[in-house]
Design a protein around this motif. Structure first.
Motif, PDB file in Angstrom:
ATOM      1  N   GLU A 107       0.826  -1.210   0.000  1.00 30.92           N
ATOM      2  CA  GLU A 107       0.000   0.000   0.000  1.00 30.92           C
ATOM      3  C   GLU A 107       0.860   1.259   0.000  1.00 30.92           C
ATOM      4  O   GLU A 107       0.382   2.322  -0.383  1.00 30.92           O
ATOM      5  CB  GLU A 107      -0.919   0.029   1.230  1.00 30.92           C
ATOM      6  CG  GLU A 107      -2.112  -0.892   1.150  1.00 30.92           C
ATOM      7  CD  GLU A 107      -1.769  -2.289   1.623  1.00 30.92           C
ATOM      8  OE1 GLU A 107      -0.601  -2.513   2.002  1.00 30.92           O
ATOM      9  OE2 GLU A 107      -2.654  -3.155   1.595  1.00 30.92           O
ATOM     10  N   VAL A 110       1.174   2.736  -3.374  1.00 35.68           N
ATOM     11  CA  VAL A 110      -0.160   3.150  -3.832  1.00 35.68           C
ATOM     12  C   VAL A 110      -0.552   4.472  -3.182  1.00 35.68           C
ATOM     13  O   VAL A 110      -1.044   5.391  -3.847  1.00 35.68           O
ATOM     14  CB  VAL A 110      -1.192   2.052  -3.495  1.00 35.68           C
ATOM     15  CG1 VAL A 110      -2.588   2.538  -3.810  1.00 35.68           C
ATOM     16  CG2 VAL A 110      -0.887   0.793  -4.273  1.00 35.68           C
ATOM     17  N   LEU A 111      -0.294   4.571  -1.883  1.00 34.62           N
ATOM     18  CA  LEU A 111      -0.642   5.816  -1.187  1.00 34.62           C
ATOM     19  C   LEU A 111       0.173   6.979  -1.726  1.00 34.62           C
ATOM     20  O   LEU A 111      -0.333   8.102  -1.855  1.00 34.62           O
ATOM     21  CB  LEU A 111      -0.410   5.659   0.316  1.00 34.62           C
ATOM     22  CG  LEU A 111      -1.490   4.856   1.039  1.00 34.62           C
ATOM     23  CD1 LEU A 111      -1.080   4.563   2.461  1.00 34.62           C
ATOM     24  CD2 LEU A 111      -2.795   5.613   1.013  1.00 34.62           C
ATOM     25  N   LEU A 114      -1.437   8.072  -4.950  1.00 31.16           N
ATOM     26  CA  LEU A 114      -2.666   8.837  -4.740  1.00 31.16           C
ATOM     27  C   LEU A 114      -2.343  10.226  -4.205  1.00 31.16           C
ATOM     28  O   LEU A 114      -2.964  11.223  -4.579  1.00 31.16           O
ATOM     29  CB  LEU A 114      -3.586   8.089  -3.771  1.00 31.16           C
ATOM     30  CG  LEU A 114      -4.270   6.877  -4.392  1.00 31.16           C
ATOM     31  CD1 LEU A 114      -4.925   6.019  -3.342  1.00 31.16           C
ATOM     32  CD2 LEU A 114      -5.306   7.332  -5.401  1.00 31.16           C
ATOM     33  N   GLU A 136      -6.795  17.731   0.491  1.00 27.95           N
ATOM     34  CA  GLU A 136      -7.226  16.658   1.390  1.00 27.95           C
ATOM     35  C   GLU A 136      -6.698  15.306   0.915  1.00 27.95           C
ATOM     36  O   GLU A 136      -6.288  14.483   1.717  1.00 27.95           O
ATOM     37  CB  GLU A 136      -8.750  16.596   1.460  1.00 27.95           C
ATOM     38  CG  GLU A 136      -9.381  17.457   2.500  1.00 27.95           C
ATOM     39  CD  GLU A 136      -8.652  17.494   3.821  1.00 27.95           C
ATOM     40  OE1 GLU A 136      -8.767  16.538   4.600  1.00 27.95           O
ATOM     41  OE2 GLU A 136      -7.970  18.484   4.086  1.00 27.95           O
ATOM     42  N   LEU A 137      -6.732  15.100  -0.394  1.00 25.12           N
ATOM     43  CA  LEU A 137      -6.245  13.827  -0.937  1.00 25.12           C
ATOM     44  C   LEU A 137      -4.776  13.648  -0.574  1.00 25.12           C
ATOM     45  O   LEU A 137      -4.348  12.583  -0.107  1.00 25.12           O
ATOM     46  CB  LEU A 137      -6.432  13.826  -2.452  1.00 25.12           C
ATOM     47  CG  LEU A 137      -6.082  12.560  -3.219  1.00 25.12           C
ATOM     48  CD1 LEU A 137      -6.800  11.381  -2.618  1.00 25.12           C
ATOM     49  CD2 LEU A 137      -6.454  12.704  -4.678  1.00 25.12           C
ATOM     50  N   LEU A 140      -4.470  13.335   3.469  1.00 25.89           N
ATOM     51  CA  LEU A 140      -4.995  12.101   4.040  1.00 25.89           C
ATOM     52  C   LEU A 140      -4.011  10.955   3.802  1.00 25.89           C
ATOM     53  O   LEU A 140      -3.745  10.156   4.703  1.00 25.89           O
ATOM     54  CB  LEU A 140      -6.349  11.791   3.405  1.00 25.89           C
ATOM     55  CG  LEU A 140      -7.340  11.063   4.286  1.00 25.89           C
ATOM     56  CD1 LEU A 140      -7.527  11.798   5.586  1.00 25.89           C
ATOM     57  CD2 LEU A 140      -8.671  10.951   3.576  1.00 25.89           C
ATOM     58  N   ALA A 141      -3.472  10.896   2.583  1.00 25.73           N
ATOM     59  CA  ALA A 141      -2.477   9.860   2.315  1.00 25.73           C
ATOM     60  C   ALA A 141      -1.245  10.097   3.179  1.00 25.73           C
ATOM     61  O   ALA A 141      -0.643   9.138   3.687  1.00 25.73           O
ATOM     62  CB  ALA A 141      -2.109   9.866   0.836  1.00 25.73           C
ATOM     63  N   VAL A 144      -1.560   8.752   6.775  1.00 29.56           N
ATOM     64  CA  VAL A 144      -1.386   7.297   6.867  1.00 29.56           C
ATOM     65  C   VAL A 144       0.091   6.944   6.728  1.00 29.56           C
ATOM     66  O   VAL A 144       0.620   6.116   7.477  1.00 29.56           O
ATOM     67  CB  VAL A 144      -2.218   6.602   5.779  1.00 29.56           C
ATOM     68  CG1 VAL A 144      -2.038   5.103   5.871  1.00 29.56           C
ATOM     69  CG2 VAL A 144      -3.670   6.959   5.905  1.00 29.56           C
ATOM     70  N   SER A 147       2.266   7.326   9.877  1.00 24.51           N
ATOM     71  CA  SER A 147       2.204   6.281  10.908  1.00 24.51           C
ATOM     72  C   SER A 147       2.295   4.894  10.280  1.00 24.51           C
ATOM     73  O   SER A 147       1.678   3.959  10.745  1.00 24.51           O
ATOM     74  CB  SER A 147       0.931   6.429  11.730  1.00 24.51           C
ATOM     75  OG  SER A 147      -0.159   6.676  10.893  1.00 24.51           O
ATOM     76  N   PHE A 148       3.072   4.794   9.220  1.00 27.33           N
ATOM     77  CA  PHE A 148       3.124   3.525   8.491  1.00 27.33           C
ATOM     78  C   PHE A 148       3.767   2.422   9.324  1.00 27.33           C
ATOM     79  O   PHE A 148       3.435   1.255   9.171  1.00 27.33           O
ATOM     80  CB  PHE A 148       3.879   3.714   7.168  1.00 27.33           C
ATOM     81  CG  PHE A 148       3.392   2.787   6.101  1.00 27.33           C
ATOM     82  CD1 PHE A 148       2.237   3.083   5.407  1.00 27.33           C
ATOM     83  CD2 PHE A 148       4.066   1.630   5.800  1.00 27.33           C
ATOM     84  CE1 PHE A 148       1.767   2.236   4.431  1.00 27.33           C
ATOM     85  CE2 PHE A 148       3.601   0.781   4.822  1.00 27.33           C
ATOM     86  CZ  PHE A 148       2.447   1.084   4.140  1.00 27.33           C
ATOM     87  N   ARG A 150       3.485   0.762  12.263  1.00 24.39           N
ATOM     88  CA  ARG A 150       2.456   0.779  13.288  1.00 24.39           C
ATOM     89  C   ARG A 150       3.006   0.434  14.661  1.00 24.39           C
ATOM     90  O   ARG A 150       2.487   0.852  15.670  1.00 24.39           O
ATOM     91  CB  ARG A 150       1.368  -0.220  12.933  1.00 24.39           C
ATOM     92  CG  ARG A 150       0.545   0.223  11.782  1.00 24.39           C
ATOM     93  CD  ARG A 150      -0.560  -0.737  11.571  1.00 24.39           C
ATOM     94  NE  ARG A 150      -0.075  -2.101  11.447  1.00 24.39           N
ATOM     95  CZ  ARG A 150      -0.840  -3.130  11.150  1.00 24.39           C
ATOM     96  NH1 ARG A 150      -2.113  -2.930  10.964  1.00 24.39           N
ATOM     97  NH2 ARG A 150      -0.342  -4.336  11.041  1.00 24.39           N
TER      98      ARG A 150
END
Lengths: 481, 203
Positions: A107, A110-111, A114, A136-137, A140-141, A144, A147-148, A150
């Motif tokens: 991901e 992909v992020l 985006l 925002e797009l 928002l990505a 995430v 904090s990849f 986790r």
């Protein structure tokens, strides 16, 4: 409206979104094993989007009823964004491979794709709605991505902090947008400019202030910079490299577009804000960096400092000013990516990442090549003459002086001397301190190659690039006037 | 005439259910009253010709938000006595907000003489002979198509993000294998027994 023409003009964003969707499906079925393939395909998609820029995307002008602008300015910014995004995808696998537990998921690329699509929308925005959705797009990505890792507490903290403060900034921006819309009756940049030109209105001025406050947060300009050091320190290093380059380019380009295209007639109003943010960023970024012990934090303050210089060019408000901003952005992206690439090489004997400045000491003896490259980036960030960083600063100050902002240029110049101190301290630590344990060697040819290319670009060899860069940025800046 | 009756009916029920929402002791009842209030507010919106907002109220607020509330209220073990314990501590702040809201109500009432909103003078009036749902659809899927698709991507990123940040592959979970279930024949799973009287079954 001609749909075909509109779609052709937005081809880079189409390529990115369709590519991201397809890769998401690959990731969903392929699982963890597909990470490598997805990463390299994502780089290819970015390349494809870059090639698409050569078409109508760089000259078609206004499409989608004014919502989207495909001009040279947007195309120039997009090239920088795609390069930075591609680099941050390429450097990720090795960083995560040696981390503890948290592996790279498919991901991630992909992020980033985006996010790049969102940044494309930002720099091509011709309407407040496009601006906001793109922002925002991208954000928002980014939340995430921050904090990849986790399981890493700092990474989670970075993501949360970024998210909460980013949401607040979005709220401020939206408040400004709603005021501007309410008092001008439109969200189109051209019509907003007409409304600002028609005369002073308290509501419009308030809207302008809030919009610039929101944008300053996204650029991490003082006084909206508080999140930057924490997020840059906590986020995984490839993500930090991404944050410091691509979204920065997008935010600055967006601010330039809003300032010139939408609020051009209100230049007297926004110039005060930009000058204050610029000086505050230059001085605060320089002073606060002095006490830092962590390289990533130091580079975070360095990025705040650099945003200040970028805003000097914007404060000029002229075509030369915009052109100087783009020159500065190009050179800044190269220097910053280079700096973070070297931070990526900092691994102790067990392969764990180290981030302290002390661990750099004596690197000239243990890793002479890396130390030389780092010295080039640091000298350049400090603005020492033979390197490209000097020409970047020269360009923005030149534009400011030409626009009659002599005091701003003088104060900025003096403050850049403060900034030079901490850049030079790193060089001193690397070359004159007794060696610390050497970093683990690796055979990451791609990363060494990238470091070499970036260092060469920054070095006097890059002088060859200065002339075409000047021509390209002037052409790009002309699109806004 | 019918419109007036409907207005007073809806308005009265909104007021009543709003009051019940904050006064009922059982939180589940509160949420149910809230849903009733939303439905009647949607009726009011229909009366003033804003059918899009009316549908939005029902779909978004009743369909999603209120039902979510209901789930939260029912699932979570919230100790309302404990929540109320802070009442005295925050009484002053609460009072300040109450005064603020009351002031807003008074200001709004003072604007009474200004007359109604002139909806036909707004900046972007809906075209004639077109309901506002139709007008919004026209704008959303043609003029604002680019932004609309962008918003779709934003939602996709939110979904990907939620999964990336929370999903973990757990070991020891028994998944359903439908093919194996279907392939299973009765003779594999059942046995015919004829237990002798008084002895019970031997498995």
């Amino acid at each position: 409206m001609d749909w075909i023409a509109s779609l052709q003009a937005t081809l880079p964003e189409l390529v990115l979104s369709v590519g991201a969707l397809a890769l998401m499906l690959v990731a969903a079925w392929g699982g963890q094993g597909s990470t490598r393939a997805v990463s390299w395909t994502a780089v290819a998609v970015l390349l494809g989007a870059g090639i698409a820029l050569a078409g109508p995307a760089s000259y078609a002008g206004v499409v989608f009823d004014g919502l989207y602008r495909a001009d040279a300015f947007a195309a120039f910014a997009k090239v920088l964004i795609y390069v930075a995004a591609a680099v941050s995808i390429v450097i990720a696998p090795r960083f995560f491979a040696r981390g503890d537990g948290d592996s790279l998921h498919p991901e991630y690329p992909v992020l980033i794709l985006l996010s790049a699509a969102g940044m494309g929308m930002m720099v091509s925005a011709g309407d407040l709605l496009t601006l906001y959705v793109g922002l925002e797009l991208q954000s928002l990505a980014a939340y995430v991505l921050a904090s990849f890792m986790r399981r890493d507490q700092r990474s989670a903290e970075a993501g949360l902090k970024y998210f909460v403060l980013g949401a607040l900034a979005s709220g401020i921006l939206l408040y400004g947008i709603s005021l501007v819309y309410g008092f001008s009756g439109t969200t189109l940049f051209t019509d907003i400019a007409t409304a600002y030109g028609a005369g002073k209105s308290l509501g419009l001025t308030f809207g302008l202030v809030f919009v610039f406050a929101g944008l300053a947060f996204k650029m991490s300009a003082v006084p909206f910079h508080m999140w930057t050091p924490d997020v840059y320190e906590g986020a995984p290093t490839p993500v930090t490299a991404f944050f410091a380059s691509a979204p920065k380019v997008a935010a600055v380009a967006l601010a330039v577009r809003v300032a010139i295209e939408a609020m051009g007639p209100a230049v007297a109003e926004w110039r005060q804000i930009v000058i204050f943010a610029s000086l505050a960023s230059i001085i605060f970024g320089a002073v606060a960096a002095i006490g830092q012990k962590n390289v990533k934090r130091l580079l975070a303050y360095s990025s705040i400092n650099n945003v200040g210089f970028l805003l000097v060019g914007l404060a000029a408000g002229t075509q030369e000013g915009v052109s100087s901003v783009l020159i500065y952005l190009t050179i800044y992206v190269a220097m910053t990516l280079g700096g973070f690439l070297i931070v990526l090489q900092m691994r102790d004997a067990e392969g764990n990442p180290v981030e302290t400045i002390d661990s750099l000491s004596g690197m000239s003896e243990t890793r002479p090549g890396l130390a030389a490259a780092m010295a080039v980036f640091m000298f350049s960030l400090a603005g020492i003459p033979p390197l490209l960083g000097f020409f970047a600063k020269l360009a923005v100050f030149q534009a400011a002086v030409d626009a009659g902002l002599f005091p701003l240029a003088v104060v900025g110049f003096v403050a850049s001397v403060i900034g030079a101190y901490y850049y030079l301290r790193i060089v001193k630590v690397m070359y004159f301190d007794s060696p610390a344990p050497a970093f683990q060697r690796s055979n990451a040819l791609v990363e060494y190659g990238l470091i070499t290319v970036l260092a060469l670009f920054i070095s006097p060899v890059g002088w060859f690039a200065l002339k075409p860069l000047g021509v390209a940025t002037m052409a790009a800046a002309k699109a806004l006037f | 005439m019918i419109a007036a009756i409907a207005f007073y009916l809806f308005a009265a029920v909104v007021l009543l259910s709003g009051a019940m929402t904050i006064t009922s002791r059982n939180p589940v009842h509160s949420v149910l009253w809230l849903i009733l209030a939303f439905f009647n507010a949607a009726g009011l919106m229909l009366l003033c010709g804003a059918e899009f907002i009316a549908m939005l109220l029902i779909i978004v607020y009743v369909g999603a938000v209120a039902v979510l509330f209901l789930f939260v209220v029912m699932m979570l073990d919230i100790d309302f006595a404990e929540l109320r314990a802070g009442f005295v501590r925050y009484a002053m702040i609460g009072l300040a907000f109450a005064v603020l809201l009351a002031a807003e109500v008074v200001i709004a009432l003072l604007g009474w003489s200004a007359g109604g909103l002139k909806l036909d003078q707004r900046i972007a009036p809906t075209p004639d002979k077109m309901s506002n749902i139709e007008a919004i659809g026209h704008l959303l899927y043609s003029h604002y198509l680019f932004v609309f698709e962008g918003a779709g991507l934003v939602l996709l990123v939110a979904m990907i993000g939620a999964i990336v940040l929370t999903h973990r592959a757990r070991g020891g979970v028994k998944g359903q294998k439908i093919s194996r279930q279907v392939a299973r024949r009765p003779q594999d799973a059942t046995r015919n027994m004829q237990p002798p009287v008084g002895q019970g079954v031997e498995l």
